[in-house]
Design a protein around this motif. Structure first.
Motif, mmCIF file in Angstrom:
data_model
loop_
_atom_site.group_PDB
_atom_site.id
_atom_site.type_symbol
_atom_site.label_atom_id
_atom_site.label_comp_id
_atom_site.label_asym_id
_atom_site.label_seq_id
_atom_site.Cartn_x
_atom_site.Cartn_y
_atom_site.Cartn_z
ATOM 1 N N VAL A 191 39.056 85.419 -37.933
ATOM 2 C CA VAL A 191 38.768 86.583 -37.088
ATOM 3 C C VAL A 191 37.311 87.027 -37.176
ATOM 4 N N TYR A 192 36.609 86.552 -38.189
ATOM 5 C CA TYR A 192 35.198 86.916 -38.341
ATOM 6 C C TYR A 192 34.258 85.998 -37.554
ATOM 7 N N VAL A 193 34.714 84.811 -37.202
ATOM 8 C CA VAL A 193 33.821 83.809 -36.620
ATOM 9 C C VAL A 193 33.087 84.326 -35.390
ATOM 10 N N LYS A 194 33.804 84.784 -34.418
ATOM 11 C CA LYS A 194 33.172 85.224 -33.170
ATOM 12 C C LYS A 194 32.222 86.409 -33.375
ATOM 13 N N GLY A 240 30.120 76.103 -35.230
ATOM 14 C CA GLY A 240 30.164 74.952 -36.121
ATOM 15 C C GLY A 240 29.581 75.282 -37.488
ATOM 16 N N ALA A 241 28.466 76.022 -37.483
ATOM 17 C CA ALA A 241 27.838 76.428 -38.743
ATOM 18 C C ALA A 241 28.767 77.355 -39.526
ATOM 19 N N MET A 242 29.466 78.210 -38.824
ATOM 20 C CA MET A 242 30.430 79.095 -39.489
ATOM 21 C C MET A 242 31.630 78.300 -39.992
ATOM 22 N N GLY A 243 31.970 77.233 -39.286
ATOM 23 C CA GLY A 243 33.080 76.389 -39.720
ATOM 24 C C GLY A 243 32.787 75.708 -41.050
ATOM 25 N N VAL A 244 31.533 75.434 -41.315
ATOM 26 C CA VAL A 244 31.130 74.837 -42.584
ATOM 27 C C VAL A 244 31.510 75.773 -43.735
ATOM 28 N N TYR A 303 29.503 89.486 -48.564
ATOM 29 C CA TYR A 303 29.463 88.958 -47.194
ATOM 30 C C TYR A 303 28.973 90.035 -46.213
ATOM 31 N N SER A 304 29.276 91.278 -46.497
ATOM 32 C CA SER A 304 28.909 92.354 -45.569
ATOM 33 C C SER A 304 27.403 92.602 -45.513
ATOM 34 N N PHE A 305 26.649 92.010 -46.446
ATOM 35 C CA PHE A 305 25.201 92.190 -46.470
ATOM 36 C C PHE A 305 24.436 90.934 -46.046
ATOM 37 N N VAL A 306 25.144 89.909 -45.609
ATOM 38 C CA VAL A 306 24.536 88.628 -45.268
ATOM 39 C C VAL A 306 23.483 88.803 -44.175
ATOM 40 N N GLN A 307 22.333 88.127 -44.399
ATOM 41 C CA GLN A 307 21.253 88.151 -43.420
ATOM 42 C C GLN A 307 20.890 86.760 -42.917
ATOM 43 N N SER A 308 21.472 85.711 -43.560
ATOM 44 C CA SER A 308 21.143 84.345 -43.158
ATOM 45 C C SER A 308 22.327 83.426 -43.454
ATOM 46 N N LEU A 309 22.322 82.280 -42.833
ATOM 47 C CA LEU A 309 23.380 81.303 -43.042
ATOM 48 C C LEU A 309 23.398 80.759 -44.478
ATOM 49 N N PRO A 310 22.243 80.421 -45.072
ATOM 50 C CA PRO A 310 22.274 79.964 -46.468
ATOM 51 C C PRO A 310 22.854 81.015 -47.428
ATOM 52 N N MET A 311 22.591 82.269 -47.145
ATOM 53 C CA MET A 311 23.155 83.348 -47.962
ATOM 54 C C MET A 311 24.683 83.363 -47.833
ATOM 55 N N TYR A 312 25.163 83.174 -46.625
ATOM 56 C CA TYR A 312 26.608 83.112 -46.372
ATOM 57 C C TYR A 312 27.217 81.946 -47.150
ATOM 58 N N TYR A 313 26.571 80.787 -47.082
ATOM 59 C CA TYR A 313 27.074 79.602 -47.780
ATOM 60 C C TYR A 313 27.073 79.786 -49.295
ATOM 61 N N ALA A 314 26.015 80.395 -49.836
ATOM 62 C CA ALA A 314 25.936 80.610 -51.286
ATOM 63 C C ALA A 314 27.082 81.518 -51.757
ATOM 64 N N LEU A 315 27.354 82.549 -51.000
ATOM 65 C CA LEU A 315 28.472 83.434 -51.343
ATOM 66 C C LEU A 315 29.803 82.696 -51.225
ATOM 67 N N SER A 316 29.886 81.780 -50.284
ATOM 68 C CA SER A 316 31.116 81.001 -50.111
ATOM 69 C C SER A 316 31.369 80.082 -51.298
#
Length: 183
Positions: free
Chosen positions: A33-36, A47-51, A94-107
């Protein structure tokens, strides 16, 4: 002194059900539900979010691969407590993410935390209490992920439309962190 008519193992199963509901139900099953909204706001591709889900799953698989050594060497409940804190902190972050690498690191952190709180440790806990009906007890506990996913998908979808995706992460983590690790 009255003796409780309910076998304590079933209380462990109920606690595990709740842990599965708020860990897997919130983190894995409500991820879609967060993807869009995240992609629209941050400019990420789908696709990047799917990673992100791939990273979460890969980290959980690594924990499962080494779980036998980990959970024999260390106390399961201690690992679950530490993992629940890591889960809450990383999910909240996750609520403070500013970039894709930050999102991935938290993941990565979240994926390892999920591995330390969900399937394998809960199976061990239940296995400690059940010899007969172990499979049934584990099945009941693991139903929590589906029910949690059903409830939290609806709640997250509603919250995203009313308060936004960042605030939704914060609200759901409060719910997830309120469920104690089984003792």
């Amino acid at each position: 002194e009255k003796k409780c008519p309910l076998f304590y193992g079933w209380l462990v199963v109920i606690a595990c059900f709740l842990v599965m509901g708020v860990s897997v139900g919130v983190v894995n099953n409500s991820n879609g539900v967060y993807v869009k909204p995240v992609c629209a706001d941050m400019g990420f591709s789908r696709g990047a979010m799917g990673v992100n889900m791939t990273i979460l799953s890969a980290c959980q698989m690594i924990v499962a691969l080494f779980g036998g050594k980990i959970f024999v060497r260390f106390d399961v409940r201690s690992i679950m407590r530490i993992s629940s804190i890591a889960l809450a902190v990383s999910y909240f972050s996750y609520s403070f993410v500013q970039s894709l690498p930050m999102y991935y690191a938290l993941s990565v952190v979240l994926g390892f935390a999920m591995g330390g709180i969900a399937a394998m440790p809960l199976s061990i806990l239940i296995g400690n209490w059940f010899r007969e009906r172990r499979g049934f007890a584990i099945g009941v506990a693991f139903m929590g992920s589906g029910i949690g996913g059903m409830l939290f998908n609806a709640l997250a979808g509603q919250l995203i439309t009313t308060v936004g995706w960042r605030q939704t992460y914060r609200v759901l983590v409060i719910i997830a962190f309120c469920i104690p690790v089984p003792d």
